[in-house]
Design an enzyme around this catalytic site. Structure first.
Site, PDB file in Angstrom:
ATOM      1  N   SER A  45      37.235  18.020 -43.790  1.00 43.30           N
ATOM      2  CA  SER A  45      37.105  18.572 -45.137  1.00 43.30           C
ATOM      3  C   SER A  45      38.242  19.526 -45.454  1.00 43.30           C
ATOM      4  O   SER A  45      38.453  19.883 -46.618  1.00 43.30           O
ATOM      5  CB  SER A  45      35.765  19.306 -45.275  1.00 43.30           C
ATOM      6  OG  SER A  45      35.567  20.209 -44.194  1.00 43.30           O
ATOM      7  N   LYS A 113      33.638  15.131 -33.430  1.00 46.28           N
ATOM      8  CA  LYS A 113      32.709  14.448 -34.331  1.00 46.28           C
ATOM      9  C   LYS A 113      33.415  13.266 -34.955  1.00 46.28           C
ATOM     10  O   LYS A 113      34.573  13.377 -35.365  1.00 46.28           O
ATOM     11  CB  LYS A 113      32.195  15.387 -35.425  1.00 46.28           C
ATOM     12  CG  LYS A 113      31.166  14.719 -36.357  1.00 46.28           C
ATOM     13  CD  LYS A 113      30.468  15.738 -37.245  1.00 46.28           C
ATOM     14  CE  LYS A 113      31.320  16.199 -38.386  1.00 46.28           C
ATOM     15  NZ  LYS A 113      31.641  15.102 -39.356  1.00 46.28           N
ATOM     16  N   GLU A 115      32.641   9.621 -37.590  1.00 47.69           N
ATOM     17  CA  GLU A 115      31.740   9.046 -38.575  1.00 47.69           C
ATOM     18  C   GLU A 115      31.400   7.602 -38.238  1.00 47.69           C
ATOM     19  O   GLU A 115      32.241   6.859 -37.723  1.00 47.69           O
ATOM     20  CB  GLU A 115      32.382   9.106 -39.966  1.00 47.69           C
ATOM     21  CG  GLU A 115      32.626  10.525 -40.460  1.00 47.69           C
ATOM     22  CD  GLU A 115      33.243  10.576 -41.849  1.00 47.69           C
ATOM     23  OE1 GLU A 115      33.587  11.675 -42.286  1.00 47.69           O
ATOM     24  OE2 GLU A 115      33.372   9.492 -42.505  1.00 47.69           O
ATOM     25  N   GLU A 182      24.235  13.146 -43.606  1.00 51.50           N
ATOM     26  CA  GLU A 182      24.809  13.627 -44.865  1.00 51.50           C
ATOM     27  C   GLU A 182      24.324  12.830 -46.059  1.00 51.50           C
ATOM     28  O   GLU A 182      24.354  11.590 -46.068  1.00 51.50           O
ATOM     29  CB  GLU A 182      26.340  13.588 -44.826  1.00 51.50           C
ATOM     30  CG  GLU A 182      26.964  14.107 -46.113  1.00 51.50           C
ATOM     31  CD  GLU A 182      28.440  14.408 -46.010  1.00 51.50           C
ATOM     32  OE1 GLU A 182      29.020  14.840 -47.026  1.00 51.50           O
ATOM     33  OE2 GLU A 182      29.023  14.228 -44.918  1.00 51.50           O
TER      34      GLU A 182
END
Length: 279
Positions: A45, A113, A115, A182
């Site tokens: 982000s 992490k 996705e 999310e």
């Protein structure tokens, strides 16, 4: 007390909610760490929050390593997780292991992490075999924004809801120690949290998760390009910063700053010698 994968698992077992915030630099990491936040996420982000991109896709491994190293130097007790950026792990299992290793070795993260659900289970298995803890991320995965047609809530129909459940079970089976959920419906996230042995971290997934994460600029009102529904302003730091910048501007222009208390002295005799020699 230093947070570890063992203390985080114990928090789930005891019903002690896990706290996570993003950070991208040393000074903010120190503040978050001092506040007793359990986990600091160096998220991709940063592409939007720090670098001004429209999404996370342009973020590079070099970006992530640089910012992760800064955060790691500021975090003493918080557990540091670093995001693997787009195309750093999707291309092959080898690339996934190599790049995960760089985030640990060069960025000094304690976990990574990535996705995806079932599609990245081979990468999760290979990374964890090297001794690197993996946090998975299912539901709305920002690196797939083009496939989703934007940042949209996932899992609202039966087929997609089942897929998210299967993805969560798959990443747990592959060896992930935690999973981020999310932008999925609250009841679905609560169900996934109930059936998993590993902790769940929600962002736009309701209060039934084992913990929550937010981008720190979002929760402080510093990033205002857009405000997701799940974001709450815990302080309006953005306005306070703007007012401080304006006060600085005004005092510099008026000559009020710097005042005498902000300056350093020199003996008058020394200055007299300077005047004589150079005037």
């Amino acid at each position: 007390m230093k947070s570890t994968i063992l203390t985080l698992k114990k928090q789930k077992e005891e019903g002690n909610k896990i706290t996570m915030l993003t950070a991208y630099d040393y000074s903010v990491a120190k503040l978050i760490d001092a506040a007793g936040i359990d986990i600091i996420l160096v998220g991709d982000s940063l592409g939007m929050a720090m670098l001004g991109y429209e999404d996370t896709l342009p973020v590079t491994m070099e970006d992530m390593i640089h910012h992760t190293a800064c955060v790691s130097r500021g975090a003493k007790d918080a557990f540091v997780i670093a995001d693997m950026p787009f195309m750093s792990y999707q291309t092959s299992v080898y690339d996934a292991v190599y790049n995960a290793g760089r985030l640990i070795k060069e960025g000094h993260a304690q976990a990574i992490k990535l996705e995806g659900g079932a599609s990245v289970c081979e990468q999760i298995k290979a990374i964890t075999k090297t001794g690197i803890p993996v946090c998975a991320h299912v539901g709305m995965t920002p690196q797939s924004t083009n496939a989703f047609g934007g940042f949209k809530v996932q899992g609202k129909d039966i087929q997609k809801a089942k897929q998210i459940v299967e993805d969560a079970l798959s990443v747990q089976e592959a060896g992930a120690f935690m999973v981020t959920l999310e932008c999925i419906p609250e009841k679905l996230a609560s169900f996934i949290t109930e059936i998993l042995d590993i902790p769940t971290i929600g962002i736009g997934a309701g209060n039934g998760c084992d913990g929550q994460v937010l981008v720190y600029q979002d929760m402080l009102g510093m990033f205002t390009d857009f405000k997701p529904k799940f974001v709450k302003y815990f302080a309006n730091v953005g306005d306070a910063m703007t007012k401080a910048f304006e006060s600085y501007r005004d005092e510099v222009k008026s000559g009020a700053y710097p005042a005498k208390e902000h300056t350093f002295k020199i003996d008058d005799e020394i200055m007299e010698d300077i005047y004589k020699e150079y005037r």
